[in-house]
Design a protein around this motif. Sequence first.
Motif, short mmCIF file in Angstrom:
data_model
loop_
_atom_site.label_atom_id
_atom_site.label_comp_id
_atom_site.label_asym_id
_atom_site.label_seq_id
_atom_site.Cartn_x
_atom_site.Cartn_y
_atom_site.Cartn_z
N THR A 137 45.40 43.91 36.81
CA THR A 137 45.48 42.52 37.27
C THR A 137 46.40 41.74 36.33
O THR A 137 46.54 42.09 35.15
CB THR A 137 44.11 41.85 37.29
OG1 THR A 137 43.53 41.87 35.98
CG2 THR A 137 43.17 42.56 38.27
N SER A 154 39.12 35.34 39.99
CA SER A 154 37.88 36.07 39.78
C SER A 154 36.72 35.10 39.67
O SER A 154 36.88 33.95 39.25
CB SER A 154 37.98 36.90 38.49
OG SER A 154 38.21 36.05 37.38
N ARG A 164 46.25 41.32 42.06
CA ARG A 164 45.80 42.70 41.82
C ARG A 164 46.93 43.64 42.21
O ARG A 164 47.57 43.46 43.25
CB ARG A 164 44.54 43.00 42.62
CG ARG A 164 43.86 44.30 42.20
CD ARG A 164 42.66 44.59 43.09
NE ARG A 164 41.66 43.53 43.01
CZ ARG A 164 40.72 43.47 42.07
NH1 ARG A 164 40.70 44.37 41.11
NH2 ARG A 164 39.84 42.49 42.08
N TYR A 190 44.08 38.77 44.76
CA TYR A 190 43.06 39.38 43.91
C TYR A 190 41.89 39.92 44.72
O TYR A 190 41.28 40.92 44.35
CB TYR A 190 42.57 38.35 42.89
CG TYR A 190 41.50 38.85 41.96
CD1 TYR A 190 41.82 39.57 40.82
CD2 TYR A 190 40.15 38.59 42.22
CE1 TYR A 190 40.84 40.03 39.96
CE2 TYR A 190 39.16 39.05 41.36
CZ TYR A 190 39.51 39.77 40.24
OH TYR A 190 38.53 40.22 39.40
N GLU A 200 41.38 47.43 45.35
CA GLU A 200 42.38 48.39 44.90
C GLU A 200 42.58 49.54 45.88
O GLU A 200 43.68 50.08 45.99
CB GLU A 200 42.00 48.95 43.53
CG GLU A 200 42.12 47.98 42.39
CD GLU A 200 41.76 48.61 41.06
OE1 GLU A 200 41.22 49.74 41.07
OE2 GLU A 200 42.01 47.98 40.01
#
Length: 442
Positions: A136, A152, A166, A186, A190
């Motif tokens: 990140t 976050s 991200r 974000y 992933e």
Amino acid sequence: MLVDDLRPLVESQRPFEWDRLGQHLPYEWIECAVQASGSASIRRRRLPAQQVVWLVIALALYRHQSISEVVDELDLALPTPQASFVSKSAIAQARQRTGAAPLAWLFHESARNWVAQDQAKYLFKGFALFAMDGTTLQTADSAANRKHFGASAATHDRVGSYPQLRAVTLTTIATRLVRDASFGPYDINEMIWARELIPRVPDNSITVFDKGFLSAQLLCNLVSGGENRHFIIPAKSNTRWEVVRGHEGDQIVRMRVSPQARTKCPQLPEFWEARAVLAVDVRGRQRILLTSLTDRRRFKAADIVACYERRWQIETSYHELKQSMLGMELTLRSQTVQGVYQELWGALVAYNLIRLEIAKAALDAGHAPEDLSFIRAFHIIQYEMTWAAVTRSYGKLPMLLTRLRERLKQLPNEKRPGRTCARAVKSRPFRYTVRFLKRDLN
């Protein structure tokens, strides 16, 4: 680890010039990047799209200098008798006109070519070694960045002080060149970014993953989507399988694909097989490595363990990019979403340029690329670029001093009207959960 041969090796080469960078980044690539993205400048400007591409790459190499200083010191603006320098607003407008597409095109084209240049010298039993992992980065706290990238969530319903993006990268283990990358908001997991990269993993390769990427959809698509594409990944503590054959410590196992995964991807089989190898680290901790390398004669268990132990090098690559090259800065420069994408693509190109120079120097010196200091190579390239821009002509120094004085006269007038930057104190997240005692509630 520093190698004493690096300095005489670099000093034996001719002085750094822009055409030396052109050996790695040919003008034709930059021209194609601008044309393919539709960002070519129609009218003649002091900062056409081609120069902006170089500027964005240079911004990553000179993180502690302002964008105006980078333009002036590297002499990136085209000369004109009407003006001796380029204002900040003109530079910002040039970046907005160019956008992120040329930098993205240039990164993918250069990464594909650079990784393939010396790949044959670093093969492992005929396979190229890659590592895939996520990271990140924090962006400037603007309304546009916060809305697009998100942040976050901290404890006590606190939102992160800065927006974050991200990213997932595919990095060559031998040279640490970034072969491919995907990044964005974000909140996107992933795994989603990794699925975008899987179709672009080269053939005849072994990709090492962190255990967070253990997914039948991801790994099965990697193996079936190309020729001789394999994986190595540690099993999770709750991973269940059925032993098909083999002995303890080296087995062929079969795992069931979850109904949820088959619903999302109907092409997945009901079961998938992998080789499970027991690995013991220096501290005596045990882990099971799952791999598609099932040929025990060609790939012994020790070979698989050795390949996985090199996965940590991608973490070093992130440290070099985020801490060493970007100068430990808290956030990226750009205030706009498009600027953030443009800046990060440029940073990846700049990082690969440094890593490519290290790889070439290592081959000439007879060392492994990880033996050469990234920071020393980074500083040498910085100094050489600045020196090359200043010393193209010894008679240029009086003109540079004159332009500096003219710029100092105009600096107080460069503030854009109506632009305000409110000061705000950022909240720091709690490191520990706050416990309330009963007496506090009474």
